[in-house]
Structure formats: C-alpha cells, structure tokens
Scaffold this active site. Structure first.
Site, PDB file in Angstrom:
ATOM      1  N   GLY A 188       0.718  -1.008  -0.066  1.00  0.00           N
ATOM      2  CA  GLY A 188       0.123  -0.070  -0.048  1.00  0.00           C
ATOM      3  C   GLY A 188       0.809   1.358  -0.049  1.00  0.00           C
ATOM      4  NE  ARG A 196      -1.870   2.844 -11.249  1.00  0.00           N
ATOM      5  CZ  ARG A 196      -1.835   4.126 -10.630  1.00  0.00           C
ATOM      6  NH1 ARG A 196      -1.378   5.140 -11.171  1.00  0.00           N
ATOM      7  NH2 ARG A 196      -2.462   4.471  -9.546  1.00  0.00           N
ATOM      8  CB  CYS A 216     -13.364   2.305 -30.804  1.00  0.00           C
ATOM      9  SG  CYS A 216     -13.463   1.306 -29.630  1.00  0.00           S
ATOM     10  CE1 TYR A 249      -0.763  -3.629  -8.692  1.00  0.00           C
ATOM     11  CE2 TYR A 249       0.131  -1.715  -7.817  1.00  0.00           C
ATOM     12  CZ  TYR A 249      -0.219  -2.844  -7.700  1.00  0.00           C
ATOM     13  OH  TYR A 249      -0.124  -3.345  -6.374  1.00  0.00           O
TER      14      TYR A 249
HETATM   15  N1  LLP Z   1      -1.132  -7.178  -0.684  1.00  0.00           N
HETATM   16  C1  LLP Z   1      -2.096  -7.303  -1.073  1.00  0.00           C
HETATM   17  C2  LLP Z   1      -3.053  -8.433  -0.407  1.00  0.00           C
HETATM   18  C3  LLP Z   1      -2.948  -6.284  -2.078  1.00  0.00           C
HETATM   19  O1  LLP Z   1      -3.985  -6.532  -2.395  1.00  0.00           O
HETATM   20  C4  LLP Z   1      -2.054  -5.510  -2.784  1.00  0.00           C
HETATM   21  C5  LLP Z   1      -2.551  -4.596  -3.875  1.00  0.00           C
HETATM   22  C6  LLP Z   1      -0.614  -5.448  -2.237  1.00  0.00           C
HETATM   23  C7  LLP Z   1      -0.271  -6.374  -1.318  1.00  0.00           C
HETATM   24  C8  LLP Z   1       0.243  -4.522  -2.964  1.00  0.00           C
HETATM   25  O2  LLP Z   1      -0.141  -3.115  -2.772  1.00  0.00           O
HETATM   26  P1  LLP Z   1       0.796  -1.858  -3.038  1.00  0.00           P
HETATM   27  O3  LLP Z   1       2.247  -1.878  -2.281  1.00  0.00           O
HETATM   28  O4  LLP Z   1       1.460  -2.190  -4.634  1.00  0.00           O
HETATM   29  O5  LLP Z   1       0.094  -0.661  -2.853  1.00  0.00           O
HETATM   30  N2  LLP Z   1      -4.219  -1.462  -9.872  1.00  0.00           N
HETATM   31  C9  LLP Z   1      -4.058  -0.659  -8.865  1.00  0.00           C
HETATM   32  C10 LLP Z   1      -3.537  -1.170  -7.408  1.00  0.00           C
HETATM   33  C11 LLP Z   1      -4.369  -2.488  -7.091  1.00  0.00           C
HETATM   34  C12 LLP Z   1      -3.625  -2.976  -5.687  1.00  0.00           C
HETATM   35  C13 LLP Z   1      -4.337  -4.100  -5.273  1.00  0.00           C
HETATM   36  N3  LLP Z   1      -3.765  -4.703  -4.153  1.00  0.00           N
HETATM   37  C14 LLP Z   1      -3.320   0.552  -9.288  1.00  0.00           C
HETATM   38  O6  LLP Z   1      -3.028   0.743 -10.508  1.00  0.00           O
HETATM   39  O7  LLP Z   1      -3.071   1.501  -8.341  1.00  0.00           O
END
Ligand code: LLP
Length: 425
Positions: A249, A323, A353, A382
């Site tokens: 996160g 994104r 499109c 992502y």
């Molecule tokens: N652990 C779990 C259980 C998760 O669901 C996620 C991300 C992470 C770790 C890793 O989170 P990070 O450190 O990358 O924030 N597509 C979206 C992001 C979706 C993230 C979903 N879960 C974007 O482009 O911002």
C-alpha cells in the site's frame, strides 16, 4: 535529486529501444529494481519478511531480479503462483494472499507448499480444512512436502478488515467496513479456533491490506490498534498470533521525480508497536518497489486541437496503460530528449475507439509533434499487468535495461497470438 529506485535510462537508449522494438514498449531499469528492493531490505532485518506483491509486475525477468535479493513473494492467484515458481522463488517463500479464492486456488496453494496461505472468508477456511484434513489431504500435504522438502502443518493467516478508511482512491480502498475482503474483527476468533483444531494447519498470522497508494504510515498505525487488540484476545485461549502481515500500500509521489514516502519510516513505526511482543511483521510491497523503475514509451501519432488546447494522440492507449482511465492516475509524461513547455493544458490520448481512452491531462507538452517519442514515467507497477487486448490490440513488448545493455524480456504480441486459441467452427 532523482532517487536510485527510479529508472535512469538515457534518451539515446530509449530511442534505440523504440527504433528496434517499436512502440508502445515498457522499459524497466534493472538497477532501479534493485534499488527498489533495497528500500525494503535496508530496513527489514529478515528479507523473507518482505513479500513483493507480484500483481504489481509479474514479468518473469523482473521477478527473477527481485528473487536475487532473498525476498519473498505475495501472489493472489494460481497464475501469479505459477509465475513466481517459474521465476525461481521457492514455494516456502511465497504467500498466497488474502483475495477471494476458489477451492481450486486454495488447493493450488496447498499443493505447491506455499509458506503462508491467507484466508479471507468462511468458505476459504472451510476449504482449507477440508483439503488439508480430509480424505485427499494426505496426498495434498505429501505433495507439498515432496515439493519443498518441508513437512509439518500448513501455516495459515486470516485477513482482517479493520474498518479503516485509508485515504486511497475509492477503488483502491480495501480495509473499510464495507470492503469485500477479509473477516470483520469479531469474526476472526471462531475461524482461528476452527483452524487451530486441525492437526495439519497452524494459524500463525493476522493479515491486513488497507489500500494502495497511501501517502504515509498513519492508516497502518490505526490498523495496528485494531489488529493488536484482536491478537491479544485471540492469544488468551487459542494459539498465539505469531505474525502480523501488514500488506502493501505504500504510495509513490507520481506528480514529481522524488519525495516518496519511505518504507523505513513505516517499518520503524510497525517495529516499535511490536517491540516487547513475540510477534513479527511481514510486508507485501508492490508499487513502492517497482513503480519508479519502469517507463512506457509511446510515439505520438498526431496532434489535434481539442477545446482550444492541443491533444496528442499516441500509439499507446488505455488498453496498454489503464491507470488514468481507471483511477484518474496522473503520471508524468515527458518528451524523450526534449523538455516540458508551455501551460499545463495538453491532453495525452490513446488510439482506441473510446473517448475515455486518456493517458493523462494537463501536461506541459506544447513543443511535441507527430512522431515524437514520449515517456510515461513511473509505469513499472500496475502497467503491463493490467494491459488488455481490447480492439484486438497486441499487448506491448517489455524490455529490461541493465547498465549499458538491454534485452527484450517479452516480445510484443503478434496478431496471430490474438486468436491462437480460437476456432472458427
Ligand atoms: N497485498 C495485497 C493483499 C494487495 O491486495 C495488494 C494490492 C498489495 C499487497 C500490494 O499493494 P501495493 O504496495 O502495490 O500498493 N491497480 C491498482 C493497484 C491495486 C492494488 C491491489 N492490491 C493501481 O494501479 O493503482
């Protein structure tokens, strides 16, 4: 100052890649990936407690590069699990994380012998108990033992939904009371007890993931209040909680070249809260490791006036980089070898499109012309993983730069790849 975990590939190299491989193309800087891993290994004593979230970038070459750092991997699906194993992660270093899972996904984790299986619903708890304890269990666990040499019970975590608004984009909030993930705090004890009653399962971990793109450690502190209170209650008449999985996160500052929230700050706060207890922390960072390490190169097809301001229509679209279309995520878009110019009024559009095919708005790109090359920065997380084949567009190539050399680590899809699995009759 440009941080070490940001891609630093010369304009000449970017131009050479675009000329040889074509556009759109994702370019990852291996040394920046190393520096991204080092942001975490520098502050967490045991690298196995850092489990890179494969969903952020699951290219095998990227995963293999991260594996060298001795860190673990968090996977959400059997597909990501397969990628992790193919990239060289040992199963005990892999966490099958707490997203909704079918019985088949739970079974895939058991069979592979993952180091931790995070369950997030009653149904998954029931599946894990049935699969690990039931008639087929011997075979399942024997397979697992055979695969990684380990026997002993399967380590299991429970994902908790702490009921916290973390301040992320609404689509990226996952710890709120109304989120679809995890158990509410008062639902955990029963699940923990049921799991503890199995000879083949050992509940060890409470897991959270609050959301993605968080600017600071504040929400994690609030989550720890909930989780540590819960751990205390559970430990009174059940096996103690040995581990808190804090999830991922931590965000990055997409609107500028530096100033990202520091993992070290988050880790220091978490460790301080756990000091004096027997519990250890696990982290699942994705974006904070690899986002800065990648750029998406796209060529401008043409310029057009839109609402009195120029718009650049590019050969990359939201099918390649989603994104902005999904979250309004604004990335820096910079001319390769050029510089930003003029008022922040230029739109960057994709070729598909749909009118919502936008890569960014309010960019200072007035000097950019048709055929110029643009670099969408901080696209290492992502990016490719969310690309689609809509409009039957082949997904982009991926390139890994390492010092002075570079290689294609996934070729651009060919047109025939698009219908390879289909039949006419
Ligand atoms: N652990 C779990 C259980 C998760 O669901 C996620 C991300 C992470 C770790 C890793 O989170 P990070 O450190 O990358 O924030 N597509 C979206 C992001 C979706 C993230 C979903 N879960 C974007 O482009 O911002």
């Amino acid at each position: 100052m440009i941080p070490a975990h940001a891609a630093s590939v010369s304009s000449d190299t970017l131009r050479a890649i675009a000329a040889e491989v074509g556009t759109p193309v994702y370019v990852y800087d291996a040394r920046a990936i190393d520096a991204g891993a080092a942001r975490w290994t520098g502050c967490v004593a045991d690298p196995a407690r850092i489990c890179f979230a494969a969903k952020a970038n699951s290219n095998l070459a990227v995963l293999a590069r991260l594996e060298r750092h001795g860190i673990g991997l968090e996977v959400a699906t059997p597909g990501e699990l397969g990628r992790g194993l193919a990239a060289g992660f040992a199963a005990p270093r892999i966490v099958l994380g707490g997203v909704p899972k079918s019985d088949a996904a739970v079974e895939a984790g058991l069979r592979a012998g993952v180091g931790l299986l995070v369950l997030q619903s009653e149904r998954e708890v029931e599946a894990a108990l049935r699969l690990a304890d039931g008639a087929a269990a011997g075979a399942v666990r024997a397979d697992a033992a055979g695969a990684d040499g380990a026997d002993g019970p399967l380590q299991v975590g429970i994902r908790v939904r702490p009921g916290i608004r973390a301040g992320a984009h609404p689509s990226l909030e996952t710890g709120r009371e109304d989120a679809k993930f995890g158990f509410p705090p008062d639902g955990v004890e029963d699940a923990w007890r049921a799991l503890a009653a199995s000879r083949r399962i050992r509940p060890t971990t409470l897991a959270v993931h609050l959301g993605s793109g968080l600017p600071d450690a504040g929400p994690y502190e609030r989550a720890l209040d909930v989780i540590l209170g819960l751990a205390d209650r559970i430990g009174r008449d059940g096996p103690p909680v040995a581990e808190i999985d804090i999830g991922g996160g931590l965000g990055i500052a997409y609107d500028r070249a530096d100033g990202d929230p520091e993992p070290a700050d988050l880790v220091a706060r978490v460790e301080r809260r756990l000091a004096g207890s027997e519990m250890v922390a696990r982290y699942e960072p994705g974006r904070s490791v690899v986002a800065r390490a990648g750029v998406l190169l796209t060529r401008v097809l043409y310029r057009r006036e839109r609402d009195g301001a120029p718009a650049l229509v590019c050969d990359a679209g939201y099918t390649d980089f989603a994104r902005y279309a999904l979250y309004g995520g604004q990335h820096r878009v910079l001319p390769v070898g050029g510089r930003e110019e003029g008022e922040p009024t230029v739109e960057v559009l994709g070729p598909t499109c749909e009118s919502g095919d936008v890569l960014g708005t309010a960019r200072r790109l007035h000097g950019v012309r048709a055929d110029d090359l643009l670099a969408m920065r901080d696209a290492g997380a992502y990016g490719f993983v969310m690309a689609s084949n809509y409009n039957s567009r082949p997904r982009p190539a991926e390139v890994l730069v390492d010092g002075d050399g570079w290689r294609v680590v996934r070729p651009r899809e060919r047109l025939e790849d698009l219908w390879r699995h289909e039949t006419v009759a």
